[in-house]
Enzyme design. Structure first.
Site, short mmCIF file in Angstrom:
data_model
loop_
_atom_site.label_atom_id
_atom_site.label_comp_id
_atom_site.label_asym_id
_atom_site.label_seq_id
_atom_site.Cartn_x
_atom_site.Cartn_y
_atom_site.Cartn_z
CD GLU A 278 -28.35 18.49 -3.95
OE1 GLU A 278 -29.32 18.82 -3.25
OE2 GLU A 278 -27.72 19.27 -4.67
CB CYS B 243 -3.29 2.66 -1.34
SG CYS B 243 -3.37 0.99 -0.71
CE1 TYR C 89 -10.75 -1.68 -5.82
CE2 TYR C 89 -11.03 -3.98 -6.36
CZ TYR C 89 -11.34 -2.89 -5.58
OH TYR C 89 -12.26 -3.02 -4.57
CD GLU D 154 -7.07 2.13 -8.75
OE1 GLU D 154 -7.92 2.31 -7.88
OE2 GLU D 154 -5.92 1.68 -8.49
CG HIS E 89 -28.71 22.63 -3.53
ND1 HIS E 89 -28.86 21.69 -4.54
CD2 HIS E 89 -28.89 23.84 -4.11
CE1 HIS E 89 -29.14 22.32 -5.67
NE2 HIS E 89 -29.15 23.61 -5.44
CB CYS F 114 -0.93 -0.02 1.21
SG CYS F 114 -1.94 1.45 1.32
CE LYS G 231 -4.88 4.16 -6.17
NZ LYS G 231 -5.29 2.78 -5.96
#
Ligand code: NDP
Length: 459
Positions: free
Chosen positions: A449, A56, A185, A189, A444, A51, A59
């Site tokens: 939302e 992670c 993944y 990516e 908003h 990672c 990346k």
């Protein structure tokens, strides 16, 4: 050569010997040490594991870098005038590496401060009570296998010319026309990263739809958007042979008879658990049908005293999962807790462009398990794109059990999908119903939302 960072380097007896200083191993080592256990962690490569070093973190830094291209473009509609943007790959690569080195030293401090002995070198489990690193044998009450996985590349002629998802972080030059193989993944990516950085990018996937483990609408939406950004996506396509043409150029023979030329081939075709390093065979550890190490609720393998967690066991290959497993391991083994890890509703994000955020069941999984499933969908052009000019559309979907009104799945493709989905993960963990979503006042103007304003089911 084996070097150690311990207060007493002659120390050869431990309560817990962790192999692998990745996310899971480091957390388990620190937490076990905090209970008073004498802990060592052996690592042969880098602190922080996949990672931090080749996953992670670097990346995501590359994703940020590559997204600027679109932001520069959009800025003009907001009144900005820029010169022709120029990207310098060595600056990105080397700044990234410096940041990773900073994180490596933070990991070292965390372990040092926790009183964990760090042993640099390749560890070999001799038996349930003994680990060898180099010429030194350590005896230990418990051993934790946390060595993770490694990119797995199929055996095809010319395999020696491809790079994997470790090497891609250290490329000497940015390729001009890379080919990325794999529809999971890492494939999507890195196709997005290369494309954003200005490479002429092609993504090859052997199946009919990208991201097949995700809700089908997500894969379809992402495919459309990635193609609109200029990525050449070829489905149902496999490479049969790779030939070097010299000077960093390659010729690819595809299964459809087509021939491609490129200057970089990145295989992102899954990762395999490091079973040999774990001594799975010699120790006689039971494996699951997926070829990973089988463990019980305490993460103990079929050999008493040997434990395993993270990417080497049959759970989602995600950093936060490995960390959660480490916490449960320590709670159960060192604190006498009976708690188990709940693997349901694990939120996850794919940092393709636009990004995916998802938690809970896909529509397909929900229909297999529940007799009355409703879906709610929304697709729209985000406010930013009205002036920015991008045609990118955001997609959102709720999967609901119509009988109980419980929300079973939340899925999204769009900017900040991971950020939005983390909160949705809490709602699903808390058992939220569709009416709870409806009763929630929106913020908003946001994309998020939409999740609380979807009123009309698709069916
Ligand atoms: P994935 O399992 O996600 O995807 C692998 C892809 O490679 C699939 O499309 C698969 O096809 C294809 N493939 C497998 N074998 C072959 C083959 N022999 N020939 C051609 N194609 C093949 O793995 P990744 O390598 O992308 O990533 C590994 C894991 O790391 C992920 O599963 C994820 O758990 C984790 N990860 C998480 C990230 C995140 O949280 N954002 C980011 C990156 C990785 P098929 O579907 O047909 O089998």
């Amino acid at each position: 050569m084996v070097s150690t960072h311990c207060s007493d380097e002659k120390e050869h007896e431990f309560d817990l010997f962790v192999i692998g200083a990745g996310s899971g191993g480091v957390r388990a080592a620190r937490m076990a040490a905090a209970t008073g256990a004498k802990v060592a962690v052996a690592e042969e490569r880098y602190l922080g594991g996949t990672c931090v070093n080749v996953g992670c973190v670097p990346k995501k830094l590359f994703v940020y870098a590559s997204h600027f291209a679109e932001d520069f473009e959009s800025s003009q509609g907001f009144g900005w005038t820029l010169g022709e943007p120029v990207h310098d790959w060595p600056t990105l690569r080397d700044n990234k590496t410096r940041e990773i080195e900073r994180l490596n030293s933070i990991y070292q401090n965390l372990l040092d401060n926790a009183g964990v002995c760090i042993i640099e070198g390749r560890a070999q489990v001799m038996n349930a009570g003994t680990v060898r690193v180099g010429e030194t044998e350590y005896s230990c009450k418990r051993i934790l296998l946390a060595m993770g996985g490694w990119p797995s590349i199929p055996d095809i002629p010319g395999k020696e010319h491809v790079i994997d998802s470790n090497q891609v972080f250290y490329l000497e030059n940015l390729p001009e026309n890379p080919v990325v193989v794999g529809g999971g993944y890492i494939g999507v990516e890195f196709a997005g990263i290369f494309n954003g950085l200005g490479c002429n990018t092609r993504l090859l996937y052997r199946g009919p739809k990208l991201l097949k483990k995700f809700d089908h609408d997500l894969g379809e939406h992402v495919t459309k958007e990635m193609a609109a950004k200029g990525i050449e996506i070829q489905l149902n396509t496999e490479i049969e042979e790779i030939r070097s043409l010299g000077e960093g150029q390659y010729e690819l023979q595809l299964n459809n008879g087509e021939m491609l030329h490129c200057d970089c081939i990145l295989y992102a075709t899954g990762r395999s658990p490091l079973l040999e390093e774990a001594g799975a065979n010699t120790l006689g550890l039971d494996l699951t049908t997926n070829g990973k190490i089988a463990v019980n609720d305490s993460f103990e393998t079929s050999v008493p005293g040997i434990y395993a967690l993270g990417d080497i066991i049959d759970s989602p290959e995600l950093t936060p999962v490995a960390i959660a497993e480490a916490m449960v391991f320590v709670d159960r083994v060192y604190k006498g807790s009976g708690r188990t890890l709940d693997y349901s509703n694990i939120p996850t994000a794919v940092f393709c462009q636009p990004s995916i955020g998802t938690v809970g069941l896909t529509e397909h999984e929900a229909r297999q398990r529940f007799s009355s499933v409703q879906t709610f969908r929304s697709e729209f052009r985000a406010l930013k794109n009205t002036l920015g000019g991008s045609s990118e559309r955001t997609f959102m979907k709720l999967v609901v059990d119509a009988e109980t009104d419980k929300v079973l799945g939340v899925h999204m493709v769009g900017p900040d999908a991971g950020e939005i989905t983390q909160g949705m993960g809490i709602a699903l963990k808390a058992g939220a119903r569709k009416r709870d979503f409806d009763d929630t006042i929106g913020i908003h103007p946001t994309s998020a939302e939409e999740f609380v304003t979807m009123r009309d089911p698709d069916n």
